[in-house]
Design a protein around this motif. Structure first.
Motif, PDB file in Angstrom:
ATOM      1  N   MET B   1       0.818  -1.205   0.000  1.00 11.60           N
ATOM      2  CA  MET B   1       0.000   0.000   0.000  1.00 11.60           C
ATOM      3  C   MET B   1       0.852   1.255   0.000  1.00 11.60           C
ATOM      4  SD  MET B   1      -2.858   0.821  -0.510  1.00 11.60           S
ATOM      5  CE  MET B   1      -3.020   2.432   0.244  1.00 11.60           C
ATOM      6  N   THR B   2       0.261   2.261  -0.471  1.00  7.09           N
ATOM      7  CA  THR B   2       1.063   3.381  -0.877  1.00  7.09           C
ATOM      8  C   THR B   2       0.642   4.693  -0.245  1.00  7.09           C
ATOM      9  OG1 THR B   2      -0.475   3.533  -2.671  1.00  7.09           O
ATOM     10  CG2 THR B   2       1.544   2.355  -3.101  1.00  7.09           C
ATOM     11  N   ARG B   3      -0.312   4.639   0.630  1.00 10.76           N
ATOM     12  CA  ARG B   3      -0.826   5.934   1.027  1.00 10.76           C
ATOM     13  C   ARG B   3      -1.519   5.805   2.380  1.00 10.76           C
ATOM     14  NH1 ARG B   3      -3.897   8.627  -3.207  1.00 10.76           N
ATOM     15  NH2 ARG B   3      -3.055   6.818  -4.250  1.00 10.76           N
ATOM     16  N   ARG B   5      -4.521   6.855   4.681  1.00 19.83           N
ATOM     17  CA  ARG B   5      -5.866   7.309   4.375  1.00 19.83           C
ATOM     18  C   ARG B   5      -6.188   8.569   5.162  1.00 19.83           C
ATOM     19  NH1 ARG B   5     -10.415   5.243   6.467  1.00 19.83           N
ATOM     20  NH2 ARG B   5      -9.410   3.321   7.105  1.00 19.83           N
ATOM     21  N   PHE B   7      -9.061  10.243   4.113  1.00 13.99           N
ATOM     22  CA  PHE B   7     -10.477  10.422   3.834  1.00 13.99           C
ATOM     23  C   PHE B   7     -11.217   9.173   4.282  1.00 13.99           C
ATOM     24  CE2 PHE B   7      -8.260  13.065   0.852  1.00 13.99           C
ATOM     25  CZ  PHE B   7      -8.988  14.239   0.902  1.00 13.99           C
ATOM     26  N   ALA B   8     -12.515   9.202   4.108  1.00 15.35           N
ATOM     27  CA  ALA B   8     -13.316   8.025   4.428  1.00 15.35           C
ATOM     28  C   ALA B   8     -12.938   6.873   3.512  1.00 15.35           C
ATOM     29  CB  ALA B   8     -14.791   8.356   4.262  1.00 15.35           C
ATOM     30  N   HIS B   9     -13.007   5.673   4.049  1.00 18.55           N
ATOM     31  CA  HIS B   9     -12.919   4.494   3.195  1.00 18.55           C
ATOM     32  C   HIS B   9     -14.182   4.450   2.338  1.00 18.55           C
ATOM     33  CE1 HIS B   9     -12.832   0.308   1.925  1.00 18.55           C
ATOM     34  NE2 HIS B   9     -11.574   0.256   2.295  1.00 18.55           N
ATOM     35  N   PRO B  10     -14.047   4.064   1.066  1.00 19.69           N
ATOM     36  CA  PRO B  10     -15.235   4.067   0.200  1.00 19.69           C
ATOM     37  C   PRO B  10     -16.381   3.207   0.730  1.00 19.69           C
ATOM     38  CG  PRO B  10     -13.253   3.821  -1.137  1.00 19.69           C
ATOM     39  CD  PRO B  10     -12.812   3.771   0.306  1.00 19.69           C
ATOM     40  N   THR B  15     -16.462   7.182   8.349  1.00 21.98           N
ATOM     41  CA  THR B  15     -15.087   7.397   8.805  1.00 21.98           C
ATOM     42  C   THR B  15     -14.630   8.840   8.570  1.00 21.98           C
ATOM     43  OG1 THR B  15     -14.429   6.257   6.767  1.00 21.98           O
ATOM     44  CG2 THR B  15     -14.114   5.063   8.830  1.00 21.98           C
ATOM     45  N   VAL B  16     -15.450   9.647   7.933  1.00 21.20           N
ATOM     46  CA  VAL B  16     -15.121  11.075   7.818  1.00 21.20           C
ATOM     47  C   VAL B  16     -14.989  11.641   9.239  1.00 21.20           C
ATOM     48  CG1 VAL B  16     -15.970  13.330   7.069  1.00 21.20           C
ATOM     49  CG2 VAL B  16     -16.396  11.299   5.651  1.00 21.20           C
ATOM     50  N   ALA B  54      -4.333  -2.697   3.502  1.00 22.73           N
ATOM     51  CA  ALA B  54      -5.438  -2.600   2.548  1.00 22.73           C
ATOM     52  C   ALA B  54      -4.930  -2.356   1.138  1.00 22.73           C
ATOM     53  CB  ALA B  54      -6.377  -1.462   2.957  1.00 22.73           C
TER      54      ALA B  54
END
Lengths: 502, 466, 502, 466
Positions: B1-3, B5, B7-10, B15-16, B54
Motif C-alpha cells: 500500500m502506498t498511502r 488514508r 479520507f473516508a474508506h469508500p 469514517t469522515v 489494505a
C-alpha cells in the motif's frame, strides 16, 4: 408491474433457448439415445413446463427483480441481525470469470492452485481475526456451521468415551433459533437460559444448568439485543470446568473486528457468516458460507478436506480420523470465500477496526435517536449496545393499537425494510435494527424520519398504518389459506387443482 | 500500500472525521475508543491484527486476477469430471438474472417490498414440481446430500422409526454427510448392489428391511450413472415394510426418465446445480425436496414453503409462508430440524432455466446427453484394455470405465490426460477399491463429437503398449 | 424513487473509490509529480465534483436505471423506426471478456487475430446480405455512415474532376432527417422530394430534379411510412443516367433480410444499423455502428483501415489513395460488430429470412388492428406496408382535442413507449410503430389494447389523456424554460446560478 | 448445425406455425410469401443466402470464445500504447451500471418513462462541467475527433469564417477525421511546432492567423503528451484575430491541470474514454463539447442538450431537451450539422466515474499519473542509446521516446517487446518521419513500479550492443 405467474406466459410452440444437440454423424452411430432407457423408466408424458420465447422470460424475471428490494437499493438497516452491509461491486465482478465459474471441485490440486491459495489465505486471516487455529469453509450458512459445531461437540465427547452421557447443550433465549435447533438435530436436549433483568446472560443460571450431562454451551455475544456479555470468560470457564465445549455464534461479529476475539473469551470454536460480517451478498437467502474455526484440540474433528500449504504447494487434506466427515458437498461456496478474502484485503487491519468502530457508532447513534421517538423503547440496560438493538413498540401498541407487524407493512411504503424479531417475542412488540458501518449519517436519519413519521401517524391516524401497504407493488395479502392444508397452494399445479375444487 | 488514508474508506462513509465527531457528540462520547467500553480490557486485543495492508480496488483486481489465472478451467480444458457436480450448458439469461443487483443483494424481506423474490421462488417451486411431478417443493436447501438427509429425517419423524437403507453404490461423500446429519438420532445401513449390473440387490434389501426401517433411499440415475429400473419393486418392498420410499434424482434426466412418483417414491430429492448453475468449484450446488400435497408430509419440512394467496385486489396474486409454525424460526428446537440461509438464488436460477428450456428443451437435452454419453462409452470401450464396468446396464450421463486391463492406474492416466488438456473421469479406486482401477466419466450436451473423439484418442495413446 | 440530483448527495470527506497510487519508492525518486507542471498550467482550485461513498453512488444510479424503460422491460414497439428488437443476452455476455474489453486498438495485428477475424466474417456476411463488395465498420451510427457516404460521393466526383460542379443531393421527405443533414454538412444543396398521393416516392419529380448538378441520391426503402417503392430500380437508373451516385439508407432493412438487396435495386452504397437490424443494443443512444458497404468501384474511397485476409492471416489495410481517410477514431465499435456477428450466427440464412417475414407479418397485423381503433388512420395507400407504419390521429384530434403528444404521455402510464414522428409532421398528428419480429402476438395485442383504451378515454374523458402522465415516476414537466437562454439550465452549476438570480 | 427447427426460434416467437397462420388469417393472407408482395419479383433474391447455418447458444459461445481467445490483451500483457485510447483504472461500479439491462436496452424514450436516463445524462453534463469549468456540456458525441470537428464548425458558424488552425503535432488520424468532416465547407491549416520543445510555434501561428480564421485549435496535454503552457498567449492571439479559441483536453488530466477556460478557451472538447471506459479495441471512445452558457454558443450545438426543469409538484425535478429547434431532428438540413445516435452510455458511465472519484480522487490520480510517467521516462532515458525527444518539456501521461541512438527500428523493438509480453509504445516513424525512430509511450496509474522496471529492463536488453 403486474406480472402474471410464469405459467400464464405459456404459448405452445415458443422456445426460450435451444439446448446443444448431437451431430448427425454421432446420432447415426448411437441412435436416438433414449432407446436404451428401460421401458419402466421412460417418461411417458412431458413435464408441463411452460413454453415461452426468450424475450418474455427475460422480461418477466427482470420485472420480478425490480419488485425486489435488494440492499443495493435502499437503506438496508431493518433486516434485524442480518448484518446487511455494502456489497462491494468489485468483488461481484471478480467472481465472474471462467477461472472460477468453470472449475470442477474434483480437479487435481495442481490445476486449482490459485483457488486453493485463496482458501488458505482466507483461513490465515480468519485465524488472526478470531484467535482460532484452523478454519473450514465447507458450511454453507450459519445454520450449517452451527450443525457442524454441534457435530464436533458430539465427536469430541465420543472420542473421550462420553458420547452417551453428555447430552445437553445450553444456549440463551436471545441467541439465534438455529443454535437450539441444530443442537436438537444432533440429538441434544436444549437448556435455554433467560437473561437477568438488565438483559445480560445470567451467570448464576448457567452455574445451575451445568452438570456432567453438559456437552456444550453455545451463545452469541453480543446477543441479538446488542448487549455484550462482559463476563463471557467466566461463562466459558464454568462450562469448561463442567467438561463442556464452548462454541461461539459470531453472526454478530461485525462490531468486534480487531477489538476482541473468540480465543480470549475462552471459546473452543466459532464461526463467522461470510455473507454478513465479510460483506458477501445474501443472494435472496444463499448460497452463503459459515466459516468454522476451531482451537488446536478440535482440529482433527473438522469436516474435510481442508487446504494446507506444503512445500510451497497448496494441497487438500482429507478427513482425519474422528473427523465429522463432511457437512456439505465438496469445498463449500468458493465464490463467497473469494468475496470475503477480497473484502478483507480491501480493508486491511485498520479498515477492519474501523468497521467495528463505525458499526458501533452507527448503532448507538440510531439507538439514541430512536429512544426519542414517541412509543419506542429499548428494554434492558440503558446503553452499552454494540452492533444492533432489539427495540420495542410496547408503549405505542398500548396507546394506539398499532403493532410492530403493522409497521412492517407501513415501512414498505417508504421503500425500506423493517423486521420484527425472531420468535418468541421476549421483548414485546419488538423490532431489531442493525445499521452496520455501511450507512452514512444521512442514511440513518432517513430511516429514523420514516419511523418518526409512522409513530406520529399511529397517534394521529392509526388506520393509515394498520391498512398498509399503500404504495407497494402489491396489495395486502389474504393470508387465511397459508395454514390450512385444504387451501394452501405451494405450487402452481396445486393452485390450479384447488382453485378448480373450490 | 502506498498511502495513508486521510479520507473516508469508500465502504465506510462515516469514517469522515467530522461526521464521527458529530455523531459521538450526539451520543455523548468523546472518542471512538469509548464505543467498546462494554468490553472488558482483559478481552481486548489491543494490538493491530497481523493482516496485509489494505489494497485499492485496482491492486485488488490485479492480485485476485493473478491468483485466479493460475487455475485451469473447464472452459479451456476438456472436462469429464462429474460425480455430483456437472458441467452443463448455462443459458446466458440465467446469468443475467442471477447477477441482477436486486436479487444478489436481497435477503429476507416481507411479501410486500420483496414481492418479486417471493414470486420467483414460488415459481421455482412450481416449475420443479412439474419436472418431478409432485405438488409440493421446498425453497431450496444446501445441496442434494442435505436434501437427502432431511428427507430421511422427515421419514423418521413420519414413521417414528430410526433406520434408513441406502445402496452401497451411493456417493461415499454423500453418505458421509447424511451419516453426520442423522447421527445419533437415526442410523444408516447400506444395501448391497449386484456386482454385474450395479443395480440394487433386492434380496439384500428384503433382508435388511425391518420394523425399524423408516426409509429406503435410492437414486436415479445413481452416483455411477446407472438407471435403476427396479424402482417399483423397491418402493413396494419399502411400503410393505411400512417405510417411506425416497428417491434422489438428477433433475436434468427428467425430460426423458420417469419421475420417481411413477415408481412409488414418496419423497423426491436431488441437486439443482445442473439446471443453470456454473460449477463454481462446487459452489453451484443446491438441493430440493418434493412430496405430494399431504399434510403429513408438508408439516415435516424444515424449509420455508412459499404459497400463493389472493390479495385485497381481485385477480392479484400475493405470496406468503405456508405453515410457518413448523419451522425452527417459529419454534427454535421444537421446530422441524433447522432453517436459515440456504441457496435461494440457485432456486431462482433453476426456475429461469426451466422457463427457458420448456418441456421440449428438457426432452431434447435428455436425449442428447444419452446419445453423447453412449457414444463416448462405445469409443472408450473399443480401446484395447479399456472396458465398461457395467456393460449391460443402461446409464445416464455418467458411466464407470474399467482400466484394469491397461495395467495403468487411473491416477497415472489422468495425469497424462491433464498434459493433453483433458480432465479425466473421477478416480474410483479410493471409494470403491474392490473394483481396482475404475473411473467415473461424465459426458454431457456440452461435449461435441470432436471432443469425445479427442478423449478416446488421447486415452488410446496413453494405454497403448509400447 | 424520488432521487435527488447527484450533487445533492455530496458529503465532504466521503470517497467513492480510491484510485491506484504510487509506490513510496517510486515517489521518492520523482517527487509528487505535479511539481513539473508549469505554473500557468497548474489547477488552482479543485473541480467541484461531489464527494460520495461508493454505496450511495451505486444506489443512486441503480435507482435511475429502474426509472429507465429499456426494451428489456416492455413491449418496445413504439420507438418509431428505431427497430427495437430483442437483444440476445448471450451476446451481451460474450463481449464482457478482457479478450475484448482490454484490447488496445493499435495493437499489432498478430495479437488481435481473433478480433480481426470477427470483423472479416461480419464483412463477408454483410456482403452476402446486401450484394455490396466491401464493408467498413468505422461509422458509429447511421448518421455517421450517412456522413461517410456523402463524403464518398464527394470524393468520387472529385476523382472524376466533377467535385465542384455536382453540388446537389436528392432525398425524400419520408427519409430520416440525417440524410439531408449529413449531406448538408458535406456542403451539398438538398433537394427534397415529396411523395405522390399514394405515399410513393414520385419518379416524375425525380426526373425533374436530376441534372448535371446532381451529385447523389439518398433514400430509405421502405421509407418511414413502411411503404416500399417498387420502382426503386427505375429511380437509381435515372440518377445513374444523370451521373449521380445512389446510396441507400438501410435503417429499415429488417423486413428485407434475405428477400431483396441493395445491389439488385441499383445502389452503389448502403449501410445497416447494427444496433437496429442486427440486434445490438441502443444503449440509451450509442455507441452504435453503421456498417457501410460499397460496390467495387467505390471501394477505394472507403475510410480505413479495413480488415483483409492475406495468406490465412488477418491484416489491417490502411487508407487507399483517394479514400476519405477516416470518419471515426480507430476501428469503430468493436463490441457491437461482435454482437452483430453473433446474431447472424444465431439465425443463419433461414432465421434471417424468418426475421424479415415475421417482422412484416407483425407489422401488418398491427396495422390491421390499429385501423380499427376509433380516430386512428394510416394515410396513403391501403396495405403494402413492410416493417413499420406511420399512423395518424387526425380524426381523434379533430373530434376530441387530444393530440398525439398527449397520447405519448398517457402511454407512459401503461409502461409503454410511444413516439410521434420526425419533424416536419407531413402526416398530421402522427405516430410511428415498428413491431419487428421480436414480439409475440400477445405482446402486440397488449399494445393495441392500450391504444384502444386511450382512444376510448379520449372520446369519453379527454382531460384524463391531456393531463397525463398519472402513473410515472415523475409528474408533468414545466417546459417553459427550455427555449429561453435566460432560464435554461443545462448543468447543475448553471441551475444553481440561475436559481440564485431568480 | 445439428437439427432442423420444428419450433419457434427463441428470438422470434411468432415463428410458431399456428400463430403465423392465425395472424395471416387476421390480415387476409394465405401464406408468408405474400407478405413481400410489395416487392417486385425482379428485385427479389429468391435463393438462400450463402451464410453459415444457425448455431445454438452453446455452439455460439464456444465459437466466439475460441475466436476471442486468440487475442492477447492488456490485462495479461503490459501495455504502453496510448495515442488516443488509454488503459486506465475502471471502477467496478462503472461496469455494473453500464451493464444494467435497463440502460443497455433503452433508447430514445420520453422524459416520463425514461426519467432515469434523462437525469443520468443531465448529471453527466453537470459533472463534466465541473471538471472542465464550463456551464454547458452536450450529450456526448462519437469521439474527440468528432467533438473537435463540430467545435470547429461551430466556430465557423459563429464567426462566419472558413479556416481553422491546428498544430502539426496533433494526431494525424484525428486531423484526417476533422479534415473530412470540415471539407469543403471549411479548410484546415497546420501550425508549426518548436522542434526542441514540441510546443506551438507562436511566430508561425501569428503568421497564419488572418481575417478568415474561424478558430485556433490546440490540445492540453497534446497528442504527444506535451503540456502546452502558452495557452493564454495562443488564445489571446486567436481572439485578437477575431477567432475562437478551441482547446482539446484529456479530461483525466484536469484534476491537476488548469481547465482551458483559465487560459482563454471558448470551446473545450475531448474524449471521455479515460473516465471509466474499457479500451474495447477502440469501442470505448466518446466525445464531449463544453462552452460558456451564452446563447451564441448554445444555439450552435448540433447535439441534444438536456436541461433541468420544475414539474407540477413543488420541489420535484424534471428534465427535457433545451432548444430542440436547433437540431437536424427538428429542421433536417437546416439544423445545426446532424444529430443521431451517439455515445450516451459512455456519457452515463463517465458520470458514474466522476461521482465515484470526486475532486480528491481526480487530483490524486493526476498526480499519480505524472509520477509514474516521469519515473518511466527517467528509467528509459537512462538506457544507452535511448532518450526523450523533448527532454525539457513537461508532459502528462505520454512522452516521446527517441530510439535513433540504438540503431534499431521501433518496429523491431516492439516485436521483441511483444515476445516479452509487452506492448511497446506507438511507432511514430510513419506519422512523424522527420523524427526517425521515435515512439509514443503511455504510462498511467495502472502501471506499478515493477511494471515500469520490467519495461526498462526489457528495452535495455533489446538495445544492448552485443
Amino acid at each position: 408491474w403486474d406480472e402474471p405467474v410464469i405459467f400464464e406466459l405459456h404459448r405452445p410452440g415458443e422456445r426460450g433457448v435451444i439446448p446443444p444437440g448431437s451431430e448427425e454423424s454421432l446420432a447415426a452411430e448411437v441412435g436416438d439415445g433414449t432407446g436404451r432407457i428401460p421401458d419402466s423408466m421412460r417418461r411417458s408424458e412431458l413435464p408441463k413446463l411452460p413454453e415461452i420465447g426468450q424475450a418474455k422470460v427475460l422480461r418477466h424475471y427482470l420485472r420480478l427483480s425490480q419488485e425486489t428490494l435488494g440492499s443495493d437499493l435502499n437503506v438496508e438497516i431493518g433486516q434485524g441481525t442480518c448484518t446487511m452491509k455494502y456489497i462491494p461491486r468489485i468483488n461481484e465482478m471478480l467472481i465472474r470469470t471462467p477461472h472460477l465459474t468453470e472449475l470442477h471441485p474434483l480437479q487435481d490440486e495442481e490445476s486449482v492452485q490459485g483457488m486453493l491459495e485463496i482458501f488458505h489465505r482466507t483461513d490465515l486471516a480468519m485465524r488472526e481475526i478470531s484467535g482460532m487455529d484452523a478454519f473450514s469453509f465447507q458450511s454453507s450458512s450459519g445454520t450449517q456451521a452451527l450443525l457442524a459445531m454441534a457435530s464436533i461437540v458430539r465427536a469430541y465427547h465420543e472420542s473421550r468415551g462420553e458420547g452417551d452421557t453428555r447430552d445437553e447443550i445450553i444456549t440463551t433465549i436471545f441467541s439465534h433459533p438455529s443454535q437450539a435447533a441444530t443442537a436438537a438435530v444432533k440429538g441434544y436436549k436444549i437448556i435455554t437460559l433467560h437473561p437477568d433483568e438488565d438483559g445480560f446472560p445470567d451467570l448464576e443460571k448457567l452455574k445451575k444448568a451445568v452438570s456432567p450431562r453438559t456437552a456444550g454451551f453455545v451463545v452469541a455475544n453480543p446477543e441479538d439485543t446488542g448487549i455484550y456479555n462482559p463476563r463471557i470468560r467466566e461463562f466459558t470457564d464454568v462450562v469448561h470446568a463442567a467438561g463442556g465445549v464452548c462454541y461461539y455464534d459470531q453472526a454478530n461479529a461485525n462490531g468486534l473486528l480487531g477489538i476482541t476475539r473468540a480465543k480470549e473469551a475462552g471459546f473452543d470454536m466459532c464461526f463467522f457468516n461470510l455473507h454478513k460480517t465479510f460483506a458477501a451478498p445474501h443472494m435472496c437467502g444463499g448460497p452463503a458460507t459459515g466459516a468454522l474455526g476451531v482451537a488446536e484440540p478440535f482440529k482433527r474433528f473438522l469436516p474435510g478436506p481442508v487446504v494446507d500449504l506444503e512445500n510451497g504447494r497448496y494441497v487438500l487434506k482429507g478427513q482425519e480420523d474422528g473427523s465429522i466427515g463432511k457437512v456439505r458437498s465438496f469445498h463449500g461456496v468458493a465464490q463467497t470465500v473469494l468475496r470475503a478474502y477480497a473484502w478483507i484485503m480491501s480493508l486491511g487491519p485498520d479498515g477492519l477496526r474501523d468497521v467495528a468502530r463505525i458499526a458501533v457508532l452507527n448503532n448507538n447513534y440510531l439507538y439514541h435517536k430512536i429512544l426519542k421517538i414517541r412509543g419506542a423503547s429499548a428494554p434492558y440496560i440503558r446503553g452499552r449496545r454494540l452492533e444492533q438493538v432489539r427495540y420495542s413498540w410496547k408503549q405505542l401498541t398500548d396507546e394506539t393499537g398499532v403493532t410492530t407487524e403493522d409497521i412492517t407493512r407501513r415501512m414498505c411504503d417508504f421503500g425500506l425494510h423493517y423486521w420484527t424479531s425472531h420468535h418468541p417475542y421476549i421483548v414485546p412488540q419488538p423490532f431489531t435494527l442493525e445499521p452496520t458501518e455501511s450507512y452514512s449519517k444521512e442514511d440513518l436519519d432517513e430511516y429514523i424520519r420514516a419511523l418518526e413519521h409512522i409513530s406520529n401517524e399511529a397517534y394521529s391516524n392509526p388506520e393509515a398504518v394498520k391498512t398498509a401497504p399503500h404504495n407497494s407493488t402489491v396489495h395486502r395479502n389474504d393470508e387465511s389459506s397459508l395454514d390450512d392444508p385444504k387451501q394452501w397452494c405451494i405450487t402452481w399445479r396445486a393452485y390450479l387443482k384447488k382453485a378448480q375444487e373450490n | 500500500m502506498t498511502r495513508t488514508r486521510t479520507f473516508a474508506h469508500p465502504y465506510i462513509p462515516n469514517t469522515v472525521p467530522e461526521v464521527q465527531a458529530e455523531m459521538l457528540k450526539e451520543i455523548g462520547l468523546d472518542s471512538v475508543d469509548q464505543l467498546h467500553d462494554a468490553i472488558p480490557e482483559s478481552l481486548k486485543l489491543n494490538r493491530d491484527m497481523k493482516l496485509p495492508p489494505a489494497m485499492t480496488e485496482h491492486e485488488l483486481r490485479r492480485h485476485i486476477d493473478a491468483l485466479l489465472a493460475k487455475n485451469k478451467h473447464g472452459g479451456a480444458y476438456l472436462n469429464f469430471l462429474g460425480a455430483g457436480c456437472w458441467q452443463h450448458f448455462v443459458p446466458a439469461v440465467c446469468d443475467e438474472i442471477n447477477q441482477r443487483s436486486e436479487f444478489v443483494t436481497a435477503y429476507a424481506g416481507e411479501p410486500y417490498e420483496d414481492h418479486g423474490r417471493f414470486q420467483a421462488l414460488f415459481e421455482y417451486q412450481s416449475l420443479i414440481a412439474e419436472l418431478v411431478d409432485m405438488d409440493v417443493v421446498n425453497v431450496p436447501t444446501f445441496d442434494w446430500a442435505q436434501a437427502a438427509s432431511t428427507a430421511i429425517r422427515m421419514a423418521g419423524r413420519i414413521t417414528g422409526r430410526r433406520t434408513a437403507l441406502l445402496p452401497k453404490s451411493a456417493d461415499p461423500d454423500k453418505i458421509m454427510i447424511i451419516r453426520n446429519y442423522c447421527t445419533p438420532v437415526m442410523e444408516l445401513r447400506l444395501v448391497e448392489i449386484d456386482s454385474a449390473t450395479g443395480r440394487i440387490d433386492l434380496d439384500d434389501l428384503r433382508a435388511k428391511l425391518d420394523a425399524d426401517t423408516a426409509a429406503v433411499y435410492f437414486e436415479n440415475p445413481g452416483y455411477l450413472g446407472i438407471i435403476e429400473d427396479q424402482g417399483s419393486a423397491i418402493s413396494a418392498l419399502a411400503h410393505e415394510a411400512g417405510a417411506v420410499s425416497i428417491v434422489g434424482v438428477d433433475p436434468i434426466s427428467l425430460g426423458v426418465l420417469q419421475p420417481p412418483g411413477g415408481y412409488g417414491a414418496d419423497i423426491v430429492c436431488g441437486d439443482l446445480q445442473p439446471l443453470g448453475m456454473h460449477m463454481n468449484y462446487g459452489g453451484g450446488q443446491a438441493g430440493f425436496i418434493a412430496t405430494r400435497d399431504e399434510e403429513t408430509y408438508v408439516m415435516e419440512y424444515p424449509s420455508r414453503l412459499f404459497g400463493i394467496v389472493p390479495t385485497e385486489v381481485e385477480g392479484e396474486y400475493g405470496f406468503g409462508d405456508v405453515a410457518y409454525e413448523r419451522t425452527s424460526f417459529a419454534l427454535r428446537e421444537k421446530g422441524k430440524e433447522s432453517v436459515g440461509t440456504q441457496t435461494a438464488l440457485w432456486g431462482i436460477t433453476a426456475g429461469v432455466y426451466l422457463s427457458l428450456m420448456g418441456p421440449y428443451g428438457m426432452q431434447e437435452l435428455g436425449g442428447t446427453i444419452m446419445q453423447k454419453s453412449q457414444y463416448a462409452a462405445k469409443k472408450l470401450a473399443a480401446i484395447p484394455g479399456v472396458g465398461l464396468r457395467f456393460p449391460g446396464t443402461a446409464f445416464f450421463k455418467e458411466f464407470v470405465v474399467d482400466f484394469n486391463g491397461t495395467g495403468l492406474k487411473v491416477a497415472e492416466i489422468n495425469r497424462r490426460l491433464a498434459e493433453a488438456g483433458i480432465f479425466g473421469g473421477k478416480d474410483l479406486s479410493g471409494g470403491f477399491p474392490e473394483w481396482g482401477q475404475c473411473a467415473l466419466y461424465c459426458v454431457t450436451e456440452i461435449h461435441s463429437k470432436a471432443d469425445l473423439d479427442r478423449l478416446a484418442e488421447a486415452i488410446a495413446k496413453i494405454v497403448a503398449k509400447p
